[in-house]
Design an enzyme around this catalytic site. Structure first.
Site, PDB file in Angstrom:
ATOM      1  N   LYS A 202      -9.925   6.307   4.640  1.00 41.99           N
ATOM      2  CA  LYS A 202     -11.206   5.866   5.188  1.00 41.99           C
ATOM      3  C   LYS A 202     -12.380   6.299   4.316  1.00 41.99           C
ATOM      4  CE  LYS A 202     -14.203   4.244   7.745  1.00 41.99           C
ATOM      5  NZ  LYS A 202     -14.882   4.125   6.474  1.00 41.99           N
TER       6      LYS A 202
ATOM      7  N   CYS B 205     -12.820   0.494   8.651  1.00 40.90           N
ATOM      8  CA  CYS B 205     -11.988  -0.009   7.550  1.00 40.90           C
ATOM      9  C   CYS B 205     -12.090   0.898   6.333  1.00 40.90           C
ATOM     10  CB  CYS B 205     -12.441  -1.409   7.126  1.00 40.90           C
ATOM     11  SG  CYS B 205     -12.533  -2.606   8.468  1.00 40.90           S
ATOM     12  N   SER B 206     -10.951   1.127   5.662  1.00 42.10           N
ATOM     13  CA  SER B 206     -10.995   1.825   4.384  1.00 42.10           C
ATOM     14  C   SER B 206     -11.626   0.894   3.355  1.00 42.10           C
ATOM     15  CB  SER B 206      -9.591   2.243   3.948  1.00 42.10           C
ATOM     16  OG  SER B 206      -8.734   1.129   3.884  1.00 42.10           O
TER      17      SER B 206
ATOM     18  N   HIS C  47      -9.159   4.044  -1.056  1.00 43.19           N
ATOM     19  CA  HIS C  47      -7.815   3.462  -0.929  1.00 43.19           C
ATOM     20  C   HIS C  47      -7.515   2.509  -2.086  1.00 43.19           C
ATOM     21  CE1 HIS C  47      -4.166   2.002   0.683  1.00 43.19           C
ATOM     22  NE2 HIS C  47      -4.628   1.051   1.474  1.00 43.19           N
TER      23      HIS C  47
ATOM     24  N   ILE D 196     -12.572  -0.804  -0.575  1.00 44.98           N
ATOM     25  CA  ILE D 196     -11.921  -1.302  -1.788  1.00 44.98           C
ATOM     26  C   ILE D 196     -12.228  -0.290  -2.895  1.00 44.98           C
ATOM     27  CG2 ILE D 196     -12.046  -3.120  -3.531  1.00 44.98           C
ATOM     28  CD1 ILE D 196     -12.625  -5.054  -1.136  1.00 44.98           C
TER      29      ILE D 196
ATOM     30  N   CYS E 124       0.822  -1.219   0.000  1.00 46.58           N
ATOM     31  CA  CYS E 124       0.000   0.000   0.000  1.00 46.58           C
ATOM     32  C   CYS E 124       0.851   1.262   0.000  1.00 46.58           C
ATOM     33  CB  CYS E 124      -0.952  -0.001   1.186  1.00 46.58           C
ATOM     34  SG  CYS E 124      -1.937  -1.499   1.280  1.00 46.58           S
TER      35      CYS E 124
END
Lengths: 140, 386
Positions: B329, B207-208, B333, B210, B84
């Site tokens: 977030k 969670c960020s 991402h 997809i 990442c």
């Protein structure tokens, strides 16, 4: 023995002594003989000194939960039917840590805590492979 | 070492896109060139940050692919992969090449297309950024790795999950003003409480997402910057550091040592301290990661980042605005694009072009991009043109 779906280790010449030891239900991990410190995962060189002066030593299989989480979602089909399950970083009495799963405990933060004493249990998942899991040490 | 400046910046909107991997990368790259008023023929090298196009879209060898799509066929082009942190690491490659005097004009692109694969496959691909043999095979998911850090942090400092809520609520609110953001949806603590648990204590809203997306910057030698259309943003400092992939080998789960090292190097190179920073775009792949980042970057002492988040010290009008873009977030991402997107956002802020999310009086902007659970960290400090 039912078919085991989750990914299995493929022992190689360096990691085989670990897998043989857990298959024998008597876990050994490596120690750096220059520093006296234990380490895991199996390697050809000490992570402390990069020396090959390392040896396989029996360990007690007892330790404490250093940190844990309860996994509620794992979309990998091999794990999806297991959720929720407890993943923990276990610190062995000898000082090395490993990533493992906790068994024989409710997957509930009320029943798992950081610092909880645990001991190894051996899960003979196939003819060739045994996986080490951990369970809370019973009070008795 | 020669000075380096950013003269062009652009990104696609992050989120689920109808565009392909290459179309996204080309859109961002062309945008950065147009922003700078540069011709493709001026570009001397391309560095492309991308994590896993081979598995996400079945296309490897993507650097010359994008170079040729842009009409840059005969320049050197190189893909950079550090999970990442691929985007920021591609930037570091371009930065070093210019600083060393090899090139004067380098295009840096970050791109990822993550929504073509089924979610089960996408999450498996992401888990490969952790230590596959020793963590993922045991059943540790990527959210699970950050959940271990969250458990350790909450336990060590005696916090409840309200500090995590504060990060998610703030970043969703910030993204409302960001046209490039994946989510334009304010959330409440009640929404979070009602969302499904992913890995205790992290819920879906920790969670960020997809995402698909791409971002690009045009880097030039400092003395060439005046030849371009936009005011140059100066790269004052950067730092990159590495650590074990396996989280369990780290002595303390409540800090990312590589982030601390990278930050120290960046501050030293720039000759500034944390209190000089006007705003930070940090790698909040999970809410806990933002809190730990604000400590690793020296904005708060260990254990105080949670209270700072809860008290609003990292909000737009707080002591140190963190993720005014909405962060990973809520901005999204697309992993290879993320680090370059942070530099794009910092450039917009330093030029006063950030629209409704503009922070007043930005002099220094910091970016913090993390690979895996902290095995790669890149910190960059940008400043306004002198």
């Amino acid at each position: 023995m039912s078919e085991y779906k989750k990914p299995l280790p493929k022992p190689d010449p360096i990691t085989a002594p670990f897998w043989e030891s857990v298959k024998a239900h008597a876990m050994k991990i490596q120690r750096c003989n220059d520093t006296g410190k234990f380490f895991f995962y199996p390697r050809g060189l000490s992570p402390f000194t990069l020396s090959d002066n390392v040896s396989w030593e029996p360990v007690s299989g007892r330790g404490v939960v250093h940190a844990f989480t309860i996994v509620y979602q794992n979309r990998d089909p091999a794990f999806a039917e297991e959720v929720p399950y407890v993943v923990a970083i276990v610190e062995l009495e000898e000082g090395a840590r490993l990533m493992s799963t906790l068994v024989d405990v409710e997957p509930d933060p009320e029943h798992v805590r950081i610092g909880m004493p645990v001991e190894v249990v051996y899960d003979d998942v196939t003819e060739e492979i045994t996986l080490p899991h951990f369970r809370p040490v019973r009070a008795d | 070492m020669r000075e380096v400046a950013i003269v062009g910046a652009a990104e696609t909107r992050f989120g689920k896109s109808e565009l392909s991997y290459r179309e996204l990368a080309v859109e961002a790259a062309r945008g950065a060139l147009e922003d700078a008023g540069a011709e493709p023929g001026q570009v001397e090298a391309l560095f492309l940050g991308s994590y896993s196009p081979g598995t996400f879209v079945h296309q490897e060898h993507v650097a010359p692919l994008i170079a040729s799509e842009l009409g840059l066929s005969h320049i050197p082009s190189t893909r950079v992969e550090n999970a990442c942190a691929s985007g920021a690491t591609a930037f570091v490659s371009g930065m070093m090449a210019i600083a060393a005097g090899l090139y004067d004009v380098v295009l840096v692109v970050g791109a990822e297309k993550m929504t073509s694969t089924p979610v089960a496959e996408t999450t498996r691909i992401l888990a490969e950024a952790a230590d596959w043999e020793n963590e993922s095979k045991v059943g540790l998911t990527f959210p699970g790795a950050f959940a271990l850090m969250a458990q350790a942090y909450l336990h060590k400092y005696g916090y409840g999950r309200e500090i995590l809520d504060a990060v998610a609520i703030k970043n969703h609110a910030n993204a409302l003003a960001n046209p490039y953001a994946q989510f334009h949806k304010a959330i409440t603590a009640e929404d979070i409480a009602n969302s499904p648990m992913v890995a205790d204590p992290l819920t879906l809203y920790d969670c960020s997402p997809i995402s698909d997306g791409a971002a690009a910057i045009l880097l030039v030698a400092g003395d060439a910057a005046r030849n371009f259309a936009k005011p140059a943003v100066r790269v004052l400092g950067f730092g990159q550091a590495s650590d074990s992939l396996a989280l369990y080998r780290r002595p303390d789960l409540t800090t990312l040592p590589a982030a601390r090292q990278a930050a120290q190097r960046a501050y030293r190179m720039a000759g500034v301290s944390p209190r000089d920073i006007s705003l930070a775009e940090v790698h909040d792949c999970f809410t806990i990661a933002e809190i730990i980042a604000t400590e690793d970057l020296g904005f708060f002492e260990p254990g105080e980042g949670g209270e700072a988040a809860r008290a609003g010290a990292t909000s737009r009008d707080g002591q140190i605005p963190v993720n005014p873009s909405g962060g990973l977030k809520a901005k999204g991402h697309p992993v290879g694009a993320t680090g370059v997107g942070q530099l794009v956002e910092a450039t917009f802020q330093l030029r006063g072009e950030a629209g409704g999310r503009q922070i007043d009086g930005v002099e220094l902007a910091l970016t913090h991009n993390v690979g895996g659970s902290g095995a790669t960290c890149v910190v960059t400090i940008l400043g306004r043109a002198a």
